[in-house]
Design a protein around this motif. Structure first.
Motif, PDB file in Angstrom:
ATOM      1  N   GLN A 127      -0.697   5.867   8.461  1.00  0.00           N
ATOM      2  CA  GLN A 127       0.507   5.767   7.621  1.00  0.00           C
ATOM      3  C   GLN A 127       1.251   4.448   7.752  1.00  0.00           C
ATOM      4  OE1 GLN A 127       3.310   8.951   8.236  1.00  0.00           O
ATOM      5  NE2 GLN A 127       1.742  10.498   7.869  1.00  0.00           N
ATOM      6  N   LEU A 128       1.389   3.993   9.005  1.00  0.00           N
ATOM      7  CA  LEU A 128       2.178   2.774   9.213  1.00  0.00           C
ATOM      8  C   LEU A 128       1.563   1.584   8.507  1.00  0.00           C
ATOM      9  CD1 LEU A 128       3.519   2.677  12.854  1.00  0.00           C
ATOM     10  CD2 LEU A 128       4.801   2.762  10.703  1.00  0.00           C
ATOM     11  N   ASP A 129       0.236   1.492   8.604  1.00  0.00           N
ATOM     12  CA  ASP A 129      -0.429   0.367   7.942  1.00  0.00           C
ATOM     13  C   ASP A 129      -0.400   0.533   6.424  1.00  0.00           C
ATOM     14  OD1 ASP A 129      -0.841  -1.200  10.099  1.00  0.00           O
ATOM     15  OD2 ASP A 129      -2.873  -0.514  10.495  1.00  0.00           O
ATOM     16  N   PHE A 130      -0.410   1.786   5.971  1.00  0.00           N
ATOM     17  CA  PHE A 130      -0.247   2.008   4.528  1.00  0.00           C
ATOM     18  C   PHE A 130       1.103   1.447   4.077  1.00  0.00           C
ATOM     19  CE2 PHE A 130       1.865   4.876   1.431  1.00  0.00           C
ATOM     20  CZ  PHE A 130       1.225   4.393   0.293  1.00  0.00           C
ATOM     21  N   GLN A 131       2.157   1.781   4.832  1.00  0.00           N
ATOM     22  CA  GLN A 131       3.499   1.315   4.438  1.00  0.00           C
ATOM     23  C   GLN A 131       3.601  -0.213   4.534  1.00  0.00           C
ATOM     24  OE1 GLN A 131       5.924   3.845   6.894  1.00  0.00           O
ATOM     25  NE2 GLN A 131       5.455   5.632   5.632  1.00  0.00           N
ATOM     26  N   ARG A 132       2.963  -0.768   5.551  1.00  0.00           N
ATOM     27  CA  ARG A 132       2.966  -2.229   5.691  1.00  0.00           C
ATOM     28  C   ARG A 132       2.246  -2.872   4.492  1.00  0.00           C
ATOM     29  NH1 ARG A 132       0.973  -2.626  11.108  1.00  0.00           N
ATOM     30  NH2 ARG A 132       3.027  -1.986  11.785  1.00  0.00           N
ATOM     31  N   HIS A 133       1.103  -2.287   4.133  1.00  0.00           N
ATOM     32  CA  HIS A 133       0.343  -2.792   2.981  1.00  0.00           C
ATOM     33  C   HIS A 133       1.245  -2.792   1.734  1.00  0.00           C
ATOM     34  CE1 HIS A 133      -3.503  -2.902   0.432  1.00  0.00           C
ATOM     35  NE2 HIS A 133      -2.539  -2.682  -0.452  1.00  0.00           N
ATOM     36  N   MET A 134       1.963  -1.697   1.528  1.00  0.00           N
ATOM     37  CA  MET A 134       2.799  -1.573   0.332  1.00  0.00           C
ATOM     38  C   MET A 134       3.951  -2.587   0.368  1.00  0.00           C
ATOM     39  SD  MET A 134       1.494   0.617  -1.717  1.00  0.00           S
ATOM     40  CE  MET A 134       2.801   1.172  -2.794  1.00  0.00           C
ATOM     41  N   ALA A 135       4.547  -2.756   1.542  1.00  0.00           N
ATOM     42  CA  ALA A 135       5.666  -3.704   1.650  1.00  0.00           C
ATOM     43  C   ALA A 135       5.188  -5.121   1.312  1.00  0.00           C
ATOM     44  CB  ALA A 135       6.257  -3.657   3.062  1.00  0.00           C
ATOM     45  N   ILE A 136       3.999  -5.474   1.820  1.00  0.00           N
ATOM     46  CA  ILE A 136       3.465  -6.811   1.540  1.00  0.00           C
ATOM     47  C   ILE A 136       3.153  -6.948   0.047  1.00  0.00           C
ATOM     48  CG2 ILE A 136       1.474  -8.327   1.959  1.00  0.00           C
ATOM     49  CD1 ILE A 136       1.472  -7.184   4.868  1.00  0.00           C
ATOM     50  N   GLU A 137       2.591  -5.894  -0.529  1.00  0.00           N
ATOM     51  CA  GLU A 137       2.251  -5.961  -1.951  1.00  0.00           C
ATOM     52  C   GLU A 137       3.509  -6.088  -2.814  1.00  0.00           C
ATOM     53  OE1 GLU A 137      -0.778  -6.550  -2.838  1.00  0.00           O
ATOM     54  OE2 GLU A 137      -0.114  -6.694  -4.928  1.00  0.00           O
ATOM     55  N   PHE A 138       4.576  -5.369  -2.432  1.00  0.00           N
ATOM     56  CA  PHE A 138       5.860  -5.511  -3.127  1.00  0.00           C
ATOM     57  C   PHE A 138       6.318  -6.958  -3.107  1.00  0.00           C
ATOM     58  CE2 PHE A 138       6.831  -1.026  -3.467  1.00  0.00           C
ATOM     59  CZ  PHE A 138       7.676  -1.015  -4.566  1.00  0.00           C
ATOM     60  N   ALA A 139       6.247  -7.559  -1.894  1.00  0.00           N
ATOM     61  CA  ALA A 139       6.773  -8.907  -1.714  1.00  0.00           C
ATOM     62  C   ALA A 139       5.914  -9.956  -2.419  1.00  0.00           C
ATOM     63  CB  ALA A 139       6.865  -9.229  -0.221  1.00  0.00           C
ATOM     64  N   THR A 140       4.597  -9.726  -2.438  1.00  0.00           N
ATOM     65  CA  THR A 140       3.728 -10.784  -2.964  1.00  0.00           C
ATOM     66  C   THR A 140       3.267 -10.506  -4.405  1.00  0.00           C
ATOM     67  OG1 THR A 140       1.807  -9.672  -2.005  1.00  0.00           O
ATOM     68  CG2 THR A 140       2.840 -11.399  -0.690  1.00  0.00           C
ATOM     69  N   GLY A 141       3.037  -9.252  -4.724  1.00  0.00           N
ATOM     70  CA  GLY A 141       2.486  -8.933  -6.060  1.00  0.00           C
ATOM     71  C   GLY A 141       3.515  -8.379  -7.029  1.00  0.00           C
ATOM     72  N   GLY A 142       4.620  -7.840  -6.471  1.00  0.00           N
ATOM     73  CA  GLY A 142       5.649  -7.264  -7.343  1.00  0.00           C
ATOM     74  C   GLY A 142       5.509  -5.744  -7.457  1.00  0.00           C
ATOM     75  N   VAL A 143       6.478  -5.152  -8.131  1.00  0.00           N
ATOM     76  CA  VAL A 143       6.588  -3.686  -8.192  1.00  0.00           C
ATOM     77  C   VAL A 143       5.371  -3.043  -8.862  1.00  0.00           C
ATOM     78  CG1 VAL A 143       7.995  -1.773  -9.037  1.00  0.00           C
ATOM     79  CG2 VAL A 143       9.090  -3.885  -8.354  1.00  0.00           C
ATOM     80  N   VAL A 144       4.987  -3.566 -10.026  1.00  0.00           N
ATOM     81  CA  VAL A 144       3.915  -2.900 -10.774  1.00  0.00           C
ATOM     82  C   VAL A 144       2.617  -2.934  -9.969  1.00  0.00           C
ATOM     83  CG1 VAL A 144       2.514  -2.994 -12.878  1.00  0.00           C
ATOM     84  CG2 VAL A 144       4.990  -3.396 -12.987  1.00  0.00           C
ATOM     85  N   SER A 145       2.343  -4.082  -9.385  1.00  0.00           N
ATOM     86  CA  SER A 145       1.121  -4.205  -8.597  1.00  0.00           C
ATOM     87  C   SER A 145       1.159  -3.252  -7.398  1.00  0.00           C
ATOM     88  CB  SER A 145       0.957  -5.650  -8.127  1.00  0.00           C
ATOM     89  OG  SER A 145      -0.179  -5.755  -7.337  1.00  0.00           O
ATOM     90  N   ALA A 146       2.327  -3.170  -6.739  1.00  0.00           N
ATOM     91  CA  ALA A 146       2.440  -2.270  -5.579  1.00  0.00           C
ATOM     92  C   ALA A 146       2.201  -0.822  -6.009  1.00  0.00           C
ATOM     93  CB  ALA A 146       3.821  -2.416  -4.944  1.00  0.00           C
ATOM     94  N   TYR A 147       2.780  -0.430  -7.126  1.00  0.00           N
ATOM     95  CA  TYR A 147       2.580   0.950  -7.582  1.00  0.00           C
ATOM     96  C   TYR A 147       1.102   1.218  -7.898  1.00  0.00           C
ATOM     97  CZ  TYR A 147       7.446   2.526  -7.626  1.00  0.00           C
ATOM     98  OH  TYR A 147       8.694   2.936  -7.231  1.00  0.00           O
ATOM     99  N   LEU A 148       0.412   0.202  -8.439  1.00  0.00           N
ATOM    100  CA  LEU A 148      -1.019   0.391  -8.724  1.00  0.00           C
ATOM    101  C   LEU A 148      -1.830   0.501  -7.428  1.00  0.00           C
ATOM    102  CD1 LEU A 148      -1.385  -1.997 -11.774  1.00  0.00           C
ATOM    103  CD2 LEU A 148      -1.710   0.488 -11.793  1.00  0.00           C
ATOM    104  N   HIS A 149      -1.388  -0.182  -6.393  1.00  0.00           N
ATOM    105  CA  HIS A 149      -2.077  -0.076  -5.099  1.00  0.00           C
ATOM    106  C   HIS A 149      -1.966   1.350  -4.532  1.00  0.00           C
ATOM    107  CE1 HIS A 149      -3.166  -4.295  -3.595  1.00  0.00           C
ATOM    108  NE2 HIS A 149      -2.931  -4.390  -4.885  1.00  0.00           N
ATOM    109  N   ALA A 150      -0.980   2.100  -5.014  1.00  0.00           N
ATOM    110  CA  ALA A 150      -0.839   3.497  -4.555  1.00  0.00           C
ATOM    111  C   ALA A 150      -1.322   4.486  -5.610  1.00  0.00           C
ATOM    112  CB  ALA A 150       0.622   3.782  -4.211  1.00  0.00           C
TER     113      ALA A 150
END
Ligand SMILES: CC(C)(COP(=O)(O)OP(=O)(O)OC[C@H]1O[C@@H](n2cnc3c(N)ncnc32)[C@H](O)[C@@H]1OP(=O)(O)O)[C@@H](O)C(=O)NCCC(=O)NCCS
Length: 250
Positions: free
Chosen positions: A81-104
């Motif tokens: 879980q922790l690495d999942f959340q870290r992955h999402m936080a990085i994707e938010f910061a680097t790819g933006g909201v839409v990209s982060a949502y697609l990663h999930a």
């Protein structure tokens, strides 16, 4: 069959969640395997999704093509879980909201041994809900708290957008097998609420209840307070019903 292959099959049948079982599939009923979608599945998915009143949208199809769909979930499956959340936080910061949502996002198919893809499930965090929270003034994306809510929604809440099984393959547990793997994957990654909206088709409420979901009355909203910490409602369409399944910590 080699010993390794036999063991992998047994692990899949037993329901273990690994990246490999997600890719190769879990044995299901009626000679199907439930697995993550690959680009070659997209035409079949585009044909099945409308059975559930949904069009496969271009961004999701593109994410399946380029492998970003579910990339965050795969990190969670591999590393927790922790690495999942870290992955999402990085994707938010680097790819933006839409990209982060697609990663999930999760696109599953039920692949029949002889007939190919006979069912699909599409799920992703509810971007529309966040848009609605902004529109109604409950959150503002220019404030840190609004950005945090947007991020929190993407790692705690997911919407089952479509479950669809070809008519000839229904009634054999294929739909239930797709829901089972969807719950297993998102709960493993720490999600607290899976929900969706269903039309008033007779029998659909029984289908979701049998898979462990609660079903609201027609038009009845659910309050997302317990997940987001703000009183935000997910509101179904006029004659629609929300089905939901919670997994709260503790
Ligand atoms: C809903 C759906 C995915 C179920 O798939 P499935 O593989 O048949 O599901 P299962 O075999 O696991 O469960 C079947 C049960 O679902 C219920 N059910 C689901 N859809 C139903 C429908 N349209 N009419 C009657 N019963 C239905 C029945 O209780 C059925 O039980 P039964 O076989 O004892 O009659 C499939 O019917 C479908 O694709 N429907 C059209 C798309 C849709 O409505 N999706 C849901 C939108 S939110």
């Amino acid at each position: 069959m080699s010993k390794g292959r036999r063991l992998r099959r047994a692990a899949a049948a037993g329901g273990q969640l690994t990246e490999r079982t997600l890719t190769e599939g879990w044995a299901g009923p009626a000679r199907i395997r439930v697995r993550q979608a690959i680009p070659a599945d997209l035409p079949a998915i585009a044909e099945l999704a409308p059975l559930a009143g949904v069009q496969l949208d271009d961004a999701l199809a593109e994410a399946v093509r380029d492998g970003s769909s579910g990339a965050g979930l795969r990190t969670g499956i591999r590393q927790g879980q922790l690495d999942f959340q870290r992955h999402m936080a990085i994707e938010f910061a680097t790819g933006g909201v839409v990209s982060a949502y697609l990663h999930a996002s999760l696109v599953l198919v039920a692949d029949h041994r002889d007939q190919g893809v006979v069912g699909t499930l599409l799920a992703y965090p509810p971007g529309n809900l966040v848009t609605e929270l902004v529109r109604s003034g409950l959150i503002s994306l220019s404030e840190q708290s609004g950005q945090q809510t947007t991020m929190l929604a993407s790692v705690t809440l997911t919407k089952i957008k479509a479950v669809a099984v070809a008519e000839h393959a229904r009634g054999q547990g294929v739909g239930a097998a797709l829901l089972k793997r969807c719950k297993q994957i998102y709960f493993h990654c720490g999600y607290m609420l899976l929900y969706g909206q269903m039309p008033p088709t007779p029998g659909l409420d029984a289908f979701y209840r049998r898979s462990g979901f609660e079903v609201q009355q027609p038009g009845e909203p659910i309050d997302l307070w317990v997940v987001l910490g703000i009183h935000a409602n997910a509101v179904p369409g006029a004659d629609e019903r929300i089905f939901h399944r919670r997994q709260l910590p503790g």
